[in-house]
Design a protein around this motif. Structure first.
Motif, PDB file in Angstrom:
ATOM      1  N   UNK A   1       0.833  -1.203   0.000  1.00 19.41           N
ATOM      2  CA  UNK A   1       0.000   0.000   0.000  1.00 19.41           C
ATOM      3  C   UNK A   1       0.867   1.252   0.000  1.00 19.41           C
ATOM      4  N   UNK A   2       1.908   1.240   0.831  1.00 19.43           N
ATOM      5  CA  UNK A   2       2.770   2.418   0.912  1.00 19.43           C
ATOM      6  C   UNK A   2       3.629   2.583  -0.332  1.00 19.43           C
ATOM      7  N   UNK A   3       4.084   1.494  -0.913  1.00 15.75           N
ATOM      8  CA  UNK A   3       4.895   1.583  -2.133  1.00 15.75           C
ATOM      9  C   UNK A   3       4.078   2.094  -3.308  1.00 15.75           C
ATOM     10  N   UNK A   4       2.775   1.898  -3.278  1.00 21.51           N
ATOM     11  CA  UNK A   4       1.897   2.327  -4.368  1.00 21.51           C
ATOM     12  C   UNK A   4       1.080   3.573  -4.005  1.00 21.51           C
ATOM     13  N   UNK A   5       1.538   4.316  -2.996  1.00 20.47           N
ATOM     14  CA  UNK A   5       0.860   5.547  -2.553  1.00 20.47           C
ATOM     15  C   UNK A   5      -0.626   5.329  -2.270  1.00 20.47           C
ATOM     16  N   UNK A   6      -0.932   4.197  -1.647  1.00 20.82           N
ATOM     17  CA  UNK A   6      -2.321   3.877  -1.313  1.00 20.82           C
ATOM     18  C   UNK A   6      -2.508   3.885   0.208  1.00 20.82           C
ATOM     19  N   UNK A   7      -1.951   4.904   0.849  1.00 21.38           N
ATOM     20  CA  UNK A   7      -1.998   4.961   2.305  1.00 21.38           C
ATOM     21  C   UNK A   7      -3.407   5.175   2.866  1.00 21.38           C
ATOM     22  N   UNK A   8      -4.354   5.525   2.018  1.00 19.93           N
ATOM     23  CA  UNK A   8      -5.755   5.669   2.454  1.00 19.93           C
ATOM     24  C   UNK A   8      -6.599   4.477   2.014  1.00 19.93           C
ATOM     25  N   UNK A   9      -5.949   3.390   1.690  1.00 25.89           N
ATOM     26  CA  UNK A   9      -6.660   2.193   1.231  1.00 25.89           C
ATOM     27  C   UNK A   9      -7.615   1.718   2.328  1.00 25.89           C
TER      28      UNK A   9
ATOM     29  N   UNK B   1       2.227  -1.159  21.186  1.00 27.34           N
ATOM     30  CA  UNK B   1       2.023   0.287  21.317  1.00 27.34           C
ATOM     31  C   UNK B   1       2.266   1.017  19.997  1.00 27.34           C
ATOM     32  N   UNK B   2       3.291   0.606  19.260  1.00 25.34           N
ATOM     33  CA  UNK B   2       3.566   1.280  17.986  1.00 25.34           C
ATOM     34  C   UNK B   2       2.473   0.972  16.955  1.00 25.34           C
ATOM     35  N   UNK B   3       1.923  -0.239  16.987  1.00 28.47           N
ATOM     36  CA  UNK B   3       0.817  -0.568  16.078  1.00 28.47           C
ATOM     37  C   UNK B   3      -0.445   0.225  16.411  1.00 28.47           C
ATOM     38  N   UNK B   4      -0.743   0.375  17.697  1.00 30.62           N
ATOM     39  CA  UNK B   4      -1.917   1.162  18.102  1.00 30.62           C
ATOM     40  C   UNK B   4      -1.725   2.620  17.685  1.00 30.62           C
ATOM     41  N   UNK B   5      -0.522   3.135  17.884  1.00 28.02           N
ATOM     42  CA  UNK B   5      -0.219   4.507  17.465  1.00 28.02           C
ATOM     43  C   UNK B   5      -0.372   4.651  15.952  1.00 28.02           C
ATOM     44  N   UNK B   6       0.102   3.667  15.210  1.00 25.48           N
ATOM     45  CA  UNK B   6      -0.030   3.654  13.751  1.00 25.48           C
ATOM     46  C   UNK B   6      -1.503   3.651  13.348  1.00 25.48           C
ATOM     47  N   UNK B   7      -2.283   2.814  13.989  1.00 30.22           N
ATOM     48  CA  UNK B   7      -3.715   2.734  13.657  1.00 30.22           C
ATOM     49  C   UNK B   7      -4.430   4.052  13.973  1.00 30.22           C
ATOM     50  N   UNK B   8      -4.057   4.670  15.085  1.00 32.53           N
ATOM     51  CA  UNK B   8      -4.678   5.941  15.454  1.00 32.53           C
ATOM     52  C   UNK B   8      -4.284   7.080  14.520  1.00 32.53           C
ATOM     53  N   UNK B   9      -3.309   6.856  13.678  1.00 34.36           N
ATOM     54  CA  UNK B   9      -2.827   7.891  12.758  1.00 34.36           C
ATOM     55  C   UNK B   9      -3.334   7.709  11.333  1.00 34.36           C
ATOM     56  N   UNK B  10      -4.225   6.769  11.109  1.00 41.39           N
ATOM     57  CA  UNK B  10      -4.632   6.446   9.728  1.00 41.39           C
ATOM     58  C   UNK B  10      -5.333   7.601   9.021  1.00 41.39           C
ATOM     59  N   UNK B  11      -5.827   8.586   9.743  1.00 35.44           N
ATOM     60  CA  UNK B  11      -6.486   9.722   9.104  1.00 35.44           C
ATOM     61  C   UNK B  11      -5.532  10.890   8.860  1.00 35.44           C
ATOM     62  N   UNK B  12      -4.273  10.700   9.206  1.00 33.08           N
ATOM     63  CA  UNK B  12      -3.296  11.778   9.032  1.00 33.08           C
ATOM     64  C   UNK B  12      -2.645  11.694   7.654  1.00 33.08           C
ATOM     65  N   UNK B  13      -1.705  12.572   7.411  1.00 37.68           N
ATOM     66  CA  UNK B  13      -1.048  12.658   6.106  1.00 37.68           C
ATOM     67  C   UNK B  13      -0.205  11.415   5.825  1.00 37.68           C
ATOM     68  N   UNK B  14       0.128  11.264   4.560  1.00 35.75           N
ATOM     69  CA  UNK B  14       0.944  10.125   4.159  1.00 35.75           C
ATOM     70  C   UNK B  14       2.312  10.157   4.833  1.00 35.75           C
ATOM     71  N   UNK B  15       2.889  11.329   4.989  1.00 39.43           N
ATOM     72  CA  UNK B  15       4.207  11.413   5.613  1.00 39.43           C
ATOM     73  C   UNK B  15       4.159  10.965   7.081  1.00 39.43           C
TER      74      UNK B  15
END
Length: 126
Positions: free
Chosen positions: A47-55, A91-105
């Motif tokens: 997903x990230x390699x294909x710029x599909x971070x909002x998949x 903890x890092x996965x939960x933080x990642x999940x909580x960030x899914x609405x943020x920018x691609x960077x």
């Protein structure tokens, strides 16, 4: 005499196998969990390699990784460092999940944190 020899050999084999199975249970379970993490990790990488971070499947893939991390925690590994890495990954996965609405960077940085946690653990436990 032959029957005695065969029965003794059978008992030795049985006892050696049973002790080995209980000893290796946790490592076998860890291996199973790691295998279950491969597909969602691969999917997120794609997903990230294909710029599909909002998949729409991104949260599902993260949930699968969190679930497997919870299974790792349930093992209660005898080595504290292993458990610390498991907690850090969770903890890092939960933080990642909580960030899914943020920018691609931001998402890319959070995913890198997850991957670094994995790498740090695998540097010790391969």
């Amino acid at each position: 005499m032959y029957k005695y020899f065969v029965s003794t050999l059978y008992c030795l084999l049985l006892f050696s196998c049973s002790s080995q199975l209980t000893h290796d249970y946790k490592s076998v379970r860890v291996d199973e969990i790691m295998e279950n993490m491969e597909e969602p990790e691969w999917a997120i990488d794609r997903m990230f390699k294909n710029d599909m971070h909002k998949h729409p499947d991104l949260p599902k893939m993260i949930d699968r990784l969190i679930l497997e991390t919870d299974y790792l925690a349930e093992i209660k590994h005898p080595v504290k460092t292993f458990n610390d890495f498991t907690n850090e990954l969770h903890l890092s996965l939960v933080d990642f999940k909580n960030s899914t609405q943020q920018s691609q960077s931001v998402l890319t940085q959070k995913w890198k944190q997850v991957k670094n946690t994995c790498r740090n653990c695998h540097d010790i436990y391969e």
